[in-house]
Design a protein around this motif. Structure first.
Motif, PDB file in Angstrom:
ATOM      1  N   GLN A  34     -15.104  37.965  -6.256  1.00 10.83           N
ATOM      2  CA  GLN A  34     -16.021  38.009  -5.115  1.00 10.83           C
ATOM      3  C   GLN A  34     -17.443  37.649  -5.530  1.00 10.83           C
ATOM      4  O   GLN A  34     -18.155  36.936  -4.811  1.00 10.83           O
ATOM      5  CB  GLN A  34     -16.000  39.402  -4.485  1.00 10.83           C
ATOM      6  CG  GLN A  34     -14.784  39.685  -3.623  1.00 10.83           C
ATOM      7  CD  GLN A  34     -14.706  38.745  -2.424  1.00 10.83           C
ATOM      8  OE1 GLN A  34     -13.641  38.259  -2.087  1.00 10.83           O
ATOM      9  NE2 GLN A  34     -15.828  38.467  -1.790  1.00 10.83           N
ATOM     10  N   ALA A  35     -17.846  38.129  -6.708  1.00  9.85           N
ATOM     11  CA  ALA A  35     -19.196  37.829  -7.201  1.00  9.85           C
ATOM     12  C   ALA A  35     -19.363  36.331  -7.447  1.00  9.85           C
ATOM     13  O   ALA A  35     -20.407  35.745  -7.106  1.00  9.85           O
ATOM     14  CB  ALA A  35     -19.467  38.612  -8.485  1.00  9.85           C
ATOM     15  N   GLU A  36     -18.347  35.704  -8.028  1.00 14.75           N
ATOM     16  CA  GLU A  36     -18.417  34.262  -8.289  1.00 14.75           C
ATOM     17  C   GLU A  36     -18.327  33.459  -6.993  1.00 14.75           C
ATOM     18  O   GLU A  36     -18.924  32.382  -6.873  1.00 14.75           O
ATOM     19  CB  GLU A  36     -17.290  33.844  -9.245  1.00 14.75           C
ATOM     20  CG  GLU A  36     -17.347  34.501 -10.610  1.00 14.75           C
ATOM     21  CD  GLU A  36     -18.622  34.176 -11.374  1.00 14.75           C
ATOM     22  OE1 GLU A  36     -19.318  33.197 -11.022  1.00 14.75           O
ATOM     23  OE2 GLU A  36     -18.936  34.913 -12.332  1.00 14.75           O
ATOM     24  N   LYS A  37     -17.612  33.995  -6.026  1.00 16.11           N
ATOM     25  CA  LYS A  37     -17.521  33.323  -4.726  1.00 16.11           C
ATOM     26  C   LYS A  37     -18.878  33.343  -4.027  1.00 16.11           C
ATOM     27  O   LYS A  37     -19.309  32.338  -3.441  1.00 16.11           O
ATOM     28  CB  LYS A  37     -16.473  34.015  -3.858  1.00 16.11           C
ATOM     29  CG  LYS A  37     -16.215  33.306  -2.530  1.00 16.11           C
ATOM     30  CD  LYS A  37     -15.111  34.008  -1.752  1.00 16.11           C
ATOM     31  CE  LYS A  37     -14.855  33.273  -0.429  1.00 16.11           C
ATOM     32  NZ  LYS A  37     -13.777  33.940   0.357  1.00 16.11           N
ATOM     33  N   ASP A  38     -19.557  34.483  -4.123  1.00 15.50           N
ATOM     34  CA  ASP A  38     -20.893  34.593  -3.536  1.00 15.50           C
ATOM     35  C   ASP A  38     -21.878  33.654  -4.225  1.00 15.50           C
ATOM     36  O   ASP A  38     -22.823  33.153  -3.594  1.00 15.50           O
ATOM     37  CB  ASP A  38     -21.403  36.036  -3.636  1.00 15.50           C
ATOM     38  CG  ASP A  38     -20.583  36.999  -2.784  1.00 15.50           C
ATOM     39  OD1 ASP A  38     -19.884  36.523  -1.865  1.00 15.50           O
ATOM     40  OD2 ASP A  38     -20.621  38.218  -3.062  1.00 15.50           O
ATOM     41  N   ALA A  39     -21.638  33.430  -5.534  1.00 14.13           N
ATOM     42  CA  ALA A  39     -22.513  32.536  -6.305  1.00 14.13           C
ATOM     43  C   ALA A  39     -22.076  31.077  -6.187  1.00 14.13           C
ATOM     44  O   ALA A  39     -22.693  30.191  -6.789  1.00 14.13           O
ATOM     45  CB  ALA A  39     -22.517  32.955  -7.768  1.00 14.13           C
ATOM     46  N   ASP A  40     -21.003  30.844  -5.427  1.00 13.19           N
ATOM     47  CA  ASP A  40     -20.467  29.494  -5.207  1.00 13.19           C
ATOM     48  C   ASP A  40     -20.077  28.815  -6.529  1.00 13.19           C
ATOM     49  O   ASP A  40     -20.293  27.620  -6.722  1.00 13.19           O
ATOM     50  CB  ASP A  40     -21.486  28.630  -4.453  1.00 13.19           C
ATOM     51  CG  ASP A  40     -20.819  27.415  -3.795  1.00 13.19           C
ATOM     52  OD1 ASP A  40     -19.608  27.498  -3.506  1.00 13.19           O
ATOM     53  OD2 ASP A  40     -21.508  26.394  -3.602  1.00 13.19           O
ATOM     54  N   LEU A  81     -15.459  27.178 -10.553  1.00 11.48           N
ATOM     55  CA  LEU A  81     -14.754  27.229 -11.836  1.00 11.48           C
ATOM     56  C   LEU A  81     -14.382  28.663 -12.203  1.00 11.48           C
ATOM     57  O   LEU A  81     -13.233  28.951 -12.567  1.00 11.48           O
ATOM     58  CB  LEU A  81     -15.614  26.605 -12.937  1.00 11.48           C
ATOM     59  CG  LEU A  81     -14.976  26.558 -14.341  1.00 11.48           C
ATOM     60  CD1 LEU A  81     -13.732  25.678 -14.323  1.00 11.48           C
ATOM     61  CD2 LEU A  81     -15.983  26.040 -15.371  1.00 11.48           C
ATOM     62  N   MET A  82     -15.344  29.577 -12.086  1.00 11.78           N
ATOM     63  CA  MET A  82     -15.077  30.969 -12.428  1.00 11.78           C
ATOM     64  C   MET A  82     -14.228  31.657 -11.362  1.00 11.78           C
ATOM     65  O   MET A  82     -13.481  32.591 -11.667  1.00 11.78           O
ATOM     66  CB  MET A  82     -16.390  31.726 -12.622  1.00 11.78           C
ATOM     67  CG  MET A  82     -17.155  31.308 -13.870  1.00 11.78           C
ATOM     68  SD  MET A  82     -16.133  31.400 -15.372  1.00 11.78           S
ATOM     69  CE  MET A  82     -15.750  33.152 -15.449  1.00 11.78           C
ATOM     70  N   GLN A  83     -14.311  31.165 -10.126  1.00 13.68           N
ATOM     71  CA  GLN A  83     -13.413  31.697  -9.093  1.00 13.68           C
ATOM     72  C   GLN A  83     -11.959  31.437  -9.483  1.00 13.68           C
ATOM     73  O   GLN A  83     -11.101  32.317  -9.362  1.00 13.68           O
ATOM     74  CB  GLN A  83     -13.704  31.027  -7.747  1.00 13.68           C
ATOM     75  CG  GLN A  83     -14.905  31.565  -7.003  1.00 13.68           C
ATOM     76  CD  GLN A  83     -15.051  30.895  -5.651  1.00 13.68           C
ATOM     77  OE1 GLN A  83     -14.197  31.056  -4.773  1.00 13.68           O
ATOM     78  NE2 GLN A  83     -16.116  30.131  -5.483  1.00 13.68           N
ATOM     79  N   ASP A  84     -11.698  30.216  -9.950  1.00 12.07           N
ATOM     80  CA  ASP A  84     -10.335  29.861 -10.370  1.00 12.07           C
ATOM     81  C   ASP A  84      -9.881  30.727 -11.545  1.00 12.07           C
ATOM     82  O   ASP A  84      -8.716  31.128 -11.622  1.00 12.07           O
ATOM     83  CB  ASP A  84     -10.273  28.387 -10.767  1.00 12.07           C
ATOM     84  CG  ASP A  84     -10.433  27.462  -9.566  1.00 12.07           C
ATOM     85  OD1 ASP A  84     -10.248  27.946  -8.426  1.00 12.07           O
ATOM     86  OD2 ASP A  84     -10.749  26.272  -9.771  1.00 12.07           O
ATOM     87  N   PHE A  85     -10.813  30.996 -12.448  1.00 10.78           N
ATOM     88  CA  PHE A  85     -10.472  31.824 -13.606  1.00 10.78           C
ATOM     89  C   PHE A  85     -10.047  33.222 -13.168  1.00 10.78           C
ATOM     90  O   PHE A  85      -8.999  33.734 -13.590  1.00 10.78           O
ATOM     91  CB  PHE A  85     -11.669  31.920 -14.561  1.00 10.78           C
ATOM     92  CG  PHE A  85     -11.485  32.926 -15.664  1.00 10.78           C
ATOM     93  CD1 PHE A  85     -10.742  32.618 -16.793  1.00 10.78           C
ATOM     94  CD2 PHE A  85     -12.045  34.203 -15.566  1.00 10.78           C
ATOM     95  CE1 PHE A  85     -10.558  33.553 -17.808  1.00 10.78           C
ATOM     96  CE2 PHE A  85     -11.869  35.136 -16.574  1.00 10.78           C
ATOM     97  CZ  PHE A  85     -11.122  34.809 -17.701  1.00 10.78           C
ATOM     98  N   TRP A  86     -10.845  33.856 -12.315  1.00  6.70           N
ATOM     99  CA  TRP A  86     -10.534  35.222 -11.895  1.00  6.70           C
ATOM    100  C   TRP A  86      -9.328  35.263 -10.960  1.00  6.70           C
ATOM    101  O   TRP A  86      -8.572  36.243 -10.959  1.00  6.70           O
ATOM    102  CB  TRP A  86     -11.755  35.866 -11.239  1.00  6.70           C
ATOM    103  CG  TRP A  86     -12.827  36.188 -12.235  1.00  6.70           C
ATOM    104  CD1 TRP A  86     -14.054  35.617 -12.345  1.00  6.70           C
ATOM    105  CD2 TRP A  86     -12.728  37.136 -13.297  1.00  6.70           C
ATOM    106  NE1 TRP A  86     -14.740  36.143 -13.405  1.00  6.70           N
ATOM    107  CE2 TRP A  86     -13.951  37.091 -14.014  1.00  6.70           C
ATOM    108  CE3 TRP A  86     -11.736  38.021 -13.722  1.00  6.70           C
ATOM    109  CZ2 TRP A  86     -14.199  37.890 -15.116  1.00  6.70           C
ATOM    110  CZ3 TRP A  86     -11.986  38.826 -14.827  1.00  6.70           C
ATOM    111  CH2 TRP A  86     -13.199  38.758 -15.509  1.00  6.70           C
TER     112      TRP A  86
END
Length: 337
Positions: A288-294, A297-302
């Motif tokens: 969610q934090a990476e999604k908020d930060a757009d 790449l890290m969204q895919d990781f998590w």
């Protein structure tokens, strides 16, 4: 051990005690190579007591047949008190029996006199425990460069080899017995297969499994203790000897570094459930934090971390499927596939 000197014990920054000394194995240097050994608390206490005993003997004086041994300049942890002739095998055994009596233990456990020879089976049991649970620790303690060298060194004694094999197999069967008794709390793809086998056995017997039935099933599942390797804490590979698996394309031992949650041979012990729950919760938070930060790449990781941990326990997967974030990730995976 004989190379240890007074003050050889040190502690790491984490507080773990180590003994500094020299090893004379696998080196061409006559003075040996300096190294350290991790110490359990009991060994630490024994060395500290030996230092006290050494200081007492140096204060009251000691004697030996060889006058050169009388030098009190040595910093060695060990001193010889008495004549060389006193240190025969018989003398060691007599001293051993005297010692156990002094601390209130029996000098003839099981109806047999205590002797140094009887510790060979104790060593074998310790070896078996280490080989099943932590072979690399055993390798490090012996100062060997490979586990094969450790096995050859120890198992060259047929008595120790036979006892170690027996204990090792019994430990594997006990591990399988525990799994069968609580298989509904275990995870991994192998848990589903074992659960099915337990249900089939109950149907065949027409009743719940008793201790003898569970033992028989454990022996079948492990080929009498020949299979079921602990590849990491709480994770058991149930691959049978002679079979292949995703981690190792060739017949042989499983490759721990390539163990995957999707493998049909993977069995996870119940105590890992809380770890998995925590890992999923943390991964969702980070996603969610990476999604908020757009940050795609890290969204895919998590997202991958969430999917991997969901596979580990079926009931935990069902529980988290209702979470909006998890539901979104699962739908995205379905669309991709």
């Amino acid at each position: 051990m004989l190379s240890l000197e007074s003050g050889a014990v040190i502690r790491s920054s984490e507080g773990i005690p180590f003994a500094n000394g020299f090893t004379y194995k696998l080196t061409q240097l006559h003075e040996g190579n300096e190294r350290d050994w991790p110490l359990p608390e009991m060994a630490l206490e024994a060395i500290e007591q030996q230092e006290i005993l050494r200081d007492i003997l140096k204060q009251i004086g000691f004697y030996a047949e060889d006058s050169s041994d009388n030098s009190d300049l040595s910093n060695s942890l060990w001193l010889r008190y008495g004549h060389i002739s006193e240190f025969s095998a018989t003398g060691i055994n007599d001293n051993l029996r005297t010692f156990v009596k002094s601390i209130g233990l029996s000098s003839d456990p099981g109806g047999q006199n205590l002797s140094s020879h009887r510790f060979r089976k104790t060593l074998a049991r310790l070896v078996a425990l280490a080989l099943v649970g932590a072979p690399k620790i055993l390798m490090d303690l012996f100062g060997h460069k490979s586990i094969e060298m450790t096995l050859y060194y120890i198992l060259s004694d047929p008595v120790i080899a036979a006892e170690a094999k027996l204990v090792s197999e019994e430990m594997v069967i006990m591990r399988a017995t525990t799994a069968i008794e609580s298989i509904d709390k275990y995870g991994g793809k192998a848990a589903e297969r074992i659960q099915h086998m337990v249900e089939q056995e109950r149907f065949r017997l027409g009743t719940d499994l008793g201790a003898e039935n569970i033992r028989e099933l454990a022996e079948i599942l492990t080929m009498n203790g020949q299979a079921w390797e602990l590849v990491r804490p709480g994770v058991i590979c149930t691959k049978l000897p002679g079979s292949v698996s995703p981690c190792a394309k060739k017949v042989g031992h499983p490759e721990a570094s390539r163990c995957m949650s999707s493998c049909s041979n993977r069995l996870e012990e119940a105590f890992l459930r809380s770890d998995v729950e925590g890992a999923i919760a943390e991964a969702i938070h980070c996603y969610q934090a990476e999604k908020d930060a757009d940050n795609e790449l890290m969204q895919d990781f998590w997202a991958a971390q969430i999917l991997t941990n969901l596979e580990r326990f079926t009931d935990i997967q069902e529980k988290w499927k209702t979470d909006p974030t998890v539901l979104h990730i699962l739908r995205c995976r379905e669309q991709i596939s």
